[in-house]
Design a protein around this motif. Structure first.
Motif, PDB file in Angstrom:
ATOM      1  N   ILE A   1       0.849  -1.184   0.000  1.00  0.00           N
ATOM      2  CA  ILE A   1       0.000   0.000   0.000  1.00  0.00           C
ATOM      3  C   ILE A   1       0.890   1.240   0.000  1.00  0.00           C
ATOM      4  CG2 ILE A   1      -1.752   1.280   1.295  1.00  0.00           C
ATOM      5  CD1 ILE A   1      -2.686  -1.398   2.412  1.00  0.00           C
ATOM      6  N   GLY A   2       0.546   2.207  -0.829  1.00  0.00           N
ATOM      7  CA  GLY A   2       1.383   3.389  -1.009  1.00  0.00           C
ATOM      8  C   GLY A   2       1.107   4.496   0.000  1.00  0.00           C
ATOM      9  N   ILE A   3       1.373   4.213   1.295  1.00  0.00           N
ATOM     10  CA  ILE A   3       1.231   5.259   2.313  1.00  0.00           C
ATOM     11  C   ILE A   3       2.538   5.373   3.080  1.00  0.00           C
ATOM     12  CG2 ILE A   3      -1.276   5.096   2.598  1.00  0.00           C
ATOM     13  CD1 ILE A   3      -0.829   3.301   5.007  1.00  0.00           C
ATOM     14  N   ASN A   4       2.629   6.389   3.906  1.00  0.00           N
ATOM     15  CA  ASN A   4       3.819   6.659   4.697  1.00  0.00           C
ATOM     16  C   ASN A   4       4.175   5.431   5.561  1.00  0.00           C
ATOM     17  OD1 ASN A   4       5.812   7.675   6.338  1.00  0.00           O
ATOM     18  ND2 ASN A   4       4.669   9.497   6.939  1.00  0.00           N
ATOM     19  N   ILE A   5       5.469   5.142   5.704  1.00  0.00           N
ATOM     20  CA  ILE A   5       5.922   3.968   6.461  1.00  0.00           C
ATOM     21  C   ILE A   5       5.502   4.052   7.929  1.00  0.00           C
ATOM     22  CG2 ILE A   5       8.213   4.925   6.922  1.00  0.00           C
ATOM     23  CD1 ILE A   5       7.466   1.235   6.331  1.00  0.00           C
ATOM     24  N   PHE A   6       5.532   5.254   8.516  1.00  0.00           N
ATOM     25  CA  PHE A   6       5.132   5.399   9.916  1.00  0.00           C
ATOM     26  C   PHE A   6       3.644   5.140  10.102  1.00  0.00           C
ATOM     27  CE2 PHE A   6       8.998   8.040   9.661  1.00  0.00           C
ATOM     28  CZ  PHE A   6       9.773   7.308  10.540  1.00  0.00           C
TER      29      PHE A   6
END
Length: 94
Positions: free
Chosen positions: A25-30
């Protein structure tokens, strides 16, 4: 293997599985890590109930053993125990 170790390794493994599921999924790692923490905690509540109960039982038994030993030592220090040791026999008279 200790129930605490089993449960801890299960929680870590469940977290890793959720992180790997969220990886594409292309979201922020945090944000992925925060979502993984929340979902793995919720899943472990249902999936690891048996291991959690085993760990709680082990902790309860250890606490009771410590409490009994503490009381035994306190009574020994206060002089309330049987003379002649812990076997309950009286000392030999010469």
């Amino acid at each position: 293997m200790s129930p605490a170790v089993k449960y801890t390794l299960g929680r870590i493994g469940l977290f890793a599985v959720v992180v790997l599921a969220l990886w594409p999924i292309g979201i922020n790692i945090f944000l992925k890590l925060m979502i993984a923490v929340i979902f793995s905690a919720a899943l472990s509540f249902f999936l690891m109930r048996g291991w959690r109960d085993e760990m709680a039982q082990q902790i309860t038994e250890a606490t009771e053993r410590r409490r009994a030993e503490k009381e035994r030592l306190r009574s020994a220090l206060a002089g309330d125990d049987q003379p002649g040791g812990t076997d309950g026999k009286s000392p030999e008279v010469q």
